[in-house]
Scaffold this active site. Structure first.
Site, PDB file in Angstrom:
ATOM      1  N   HIS A  14      18.162  98.073 102.978  1.00 31.85           N
ATOM      2  CA  HIS A  14      18.544  99.104 103.940  1.00 31.85           C
ATOM      3  C   HIS A  14      19.973  98.773 104.352  1.00 31.85           C
ATOM      4  O   HIS A  14      20.389  97.593 104.280  1.00 31.85           O
ATOM      5  CB  HIS A  14      17.647  99.071 105.175  1.00 31.85           C
ATOM      6  CG  HIS A  14      16.231  99.468 104.895  1.00 31.85           C
ATOM      7  ND1 HIS A  14      15.171  98.625 105.074  1.00 31.85           N
ATOM      8  CD2 HIS A  14      15.706 100.638 104.445  1.00 31.85           C
ATOM      9  CE1 HIS A  14      14.042  99.242 104.755  1.00 31.85           C
ATOM     10  NE2 HIS A  14      14.341 100.472 104.356  1.00 31.85           N
ATOM     11  N   ASP A  54      19.868  96.015 106.668  1.00 34.26           N
ATOM     12  CA  ASP A  54      19.489  94.708 106.106  1.00 34.26           C
ATOM     13  C   ASP A  54      20.766  94.028 105.618  1.00 34.26           C
ATOM     14  O   ASP A  54      20.923  92.814 105.728  1.00 34.26           O
ATOM     15  CB  ASP A  54      18.568  94.847 104.876  1.00 34.26           C
ATOM     16  CG  ASP A  54      17.206  95.429 105.203  1.00 34.26           C
ATOM     17  OD1 ASP A  54      16.658  95.086 106.263  1.00 34.26           O
ATOM     18  OD2 ASP A  54      16.677  96.217 104.385  1.00 34.26           O
TER      19      ASP A  54
END
Ligand code: GLO
Ligand code: MG
Length: 344
Positions: A49, A52
Site C-alpha cells: 500500500h 506501507d
C-alpha cells in the site's frame, strides 16, 4: 516450457489477529522483520500500500515522501526483493468515509485522486508499473445515497487522470462485491473489464482476481481467472480461500475447497499466467488463534499447497479426461478428479 512461479505477499498479511470483536493477539512486528521473513520463506516480491511504503503519507511533504521511498527501494534491493505493485489505501482516511473516487464530496474526490497520483510516484521509485485498485469504499450502504451511473463516470474520470499522469502505468482493478460496503460498484471481473473500456487507454486497465472475492460474488474463481486471461487482462492474483458467503476470511489457499484450488491452478497452467512476469500473491491472514511462533505458517502453507497443486495439474491425465468428455461421461470424470486429488 513449464512456468517457474514467483511469489509475493504484503506486509498486512502478517497481521496481528484483531477482528471487529476483539483486539490483537500477537505483538506487532516491524517492517524489517517482515522483509527478512519474506525471503526466508521462499518469496520473491512484496506488495505495498502507499502507506506501507511511506507510513503517515498524508502528513508528509512531496520531498519527504520521495526520500523515504528511495530509502525503501534501497532496502529492497539490498535484500533482492522486488516491489510487485503499489496500491493507494483509500479507505482509512477521514476524507474517504463516503468513498474515495465516488464520494459525494468534490473536495474528498480531489483528495483521492491526488493521493493516487502520489502512489504512481512511489511506483516509479519502486520500479513497478502496476497500480492495484481495490475500490474498498466505492459503493453504497444505502441505495438512495448515490447514483450508480454517476459513480461509474466518476471512476472513469479518476482512472483517466491516473492514466494520463503517467503514460506507462497499468491499473489493475481488484473487484470485491461487498465488505466494507453493502454493495460495491465493481463487484466482479466483468464489471472491471467493462469499465476499462470506457477509459482513455483501455489497454492499460486490467484486473486482479482474489479467490475469496469471487466466491463472495457467488462465482467460481477458476472461471473468473479464465475469463480475465481470455482478455489478457489478469495482471495480478490474490489466491486464498473462503468458506461461503460470509465475512471476507482470507483463509490459506486450498483450506476450504481443495478442488476449487486445483481448478484455479489448472487454469493458471493452461493459460500461461506467470510467463510474462506476473506474480502469484497470497492475500491470506493467520487465524486469530495463531501463536507468534507459527506466524508465517499460513504463507508457507499456501505456497506449499500451490506448488503441490501445480504438480497435480501437471500429472493430471488429460488424455483420459478427454476420452471421458467425448463420451459425455462426466460421472467418471468427476471421480477421476477426486481420485487424482486423493492420490495413491
Ligand atoms: C481486501 C483486499 C485487500 C487488497 C489490498 C491491496 O479485501 O483483498 O487486502 O487486496 O488492500 O489493495
Ligand atoms: Mg486482495
Amino acid at each position: 516450457m513449464p512456468t517457474t512461479y514467483k511469489f509475493c505477499f504484503g506486509p498486512w498479511n502478517i497481521s496481528e489477529g484483531q477482528d471487529p470483536y476483539g483486539p490483537t493477539t500477537r505483538p506487532a512486528q516491524n517492517f524489517d522483520w517482515k522483509l527478512k521473513a519474506l525471503k526466508k520463506h521462499g518469496y520473491d516480491a512484496m506488495m505495498f500500500h502507499d502507506d506501507d511504503a511511506v507510513p503517515d503519507i498524508d502528513g508528509k511533504s512531496d520531498a519527504q515522501i520521495r526520500k523515504e521511498c528511495k530509502e525503501l527501494k534501497k532496502k529492497l534491493d539490498d535484500h533482492g526483493i522486488a516491489a510487485e505493485m503499489v496500491a493507494p489505501r483509500l479507505w482509512f482516511s477521514p476524507r474517504t468515509i463516503d468513498g474515495a473516487y465516488t464520494s459525494n464530496s468534490a473536495a474528498d474526490r480531489h483528495y483521492a485522486i491526488e493521493r493516487s497520483l502520489r502512489c504512481i510516484d512511489l511506483a516509479h521509485i519502486l520500479d513497478t508499473d502496476l497500480i492495484v485498485l481495490w475500490l474498498a469504499r466505492e459503493g453504497t450502504y444505502l441505495r438512495e445515497a448515490k447514483n450508480a451511473s454517476r459513480s461509474v463516470d466518476l471512476l472513469v474520470q479518476a482512472f483517466d487522470k491516473m492514466l494520463s499522469y503517467d503514460k506507462k502505468i497499468r491499473l489493475s482493478i481488484e473487484p470485491k462485491p461487498n465488505e466494507p460496503m453493502d454493495h460495491a460498484y465493481v463487484p466482479t471481473i466483468g464489471h472491471a473489464l467493462a469499465i476499462a473500456q470506457l477509459t482513455i487507454d483501455s489497454k492499460r486497465v486490467g484486473c486482479l482476481i482474489e479467490s475469496a472475492h469471487a466466491i463472495l460474488a457467488g462465482l467460481d474463481p477458476a472461471d473468473e481467472i479464465d475469463f480475465a486471461m481470455t482478455f489478457k487482462k489478469l495482471w495480478s492474483l490474490h489466491l486464498n480461500d473462503q468458506n461461503g458467503m460470509k465475512f471476507d476470511q482470507d483463509k490459506p489457499f486450498g483450506s476450504t475447497n481443495l478442488r476449487s484450488a486445483f481448478n484455479q491452478v489448472r487454469v493458471l497452467e493452461r493459460t500461461g499466467y506467470g510467463k510474462h512476469g506476473e506474480y502469484v500473491c497470497f492475500d491470506v491472514h493467520p487465524f486469530r488463534t495463531t501463536r507468534p511462533e507459527h506466524w508465517l505458517n499460513h504463507l508457507d502453507n499456501s505456497r506449499k499447497t500451490f506448488l503441490k497443486l501445480v504438480k497435480k495439474a501437471r500429472t493430471f491425465n488429460d488424455k483420459a479426461a478427454q476420452k471421458l468428455i467425448a463420451d459425455r461421461n462426466y460421472q467418471d470424470l468427476d471421480q477421476m478428479v477426486i481420485e487424482h486429488l486423493l492420490g495413491k
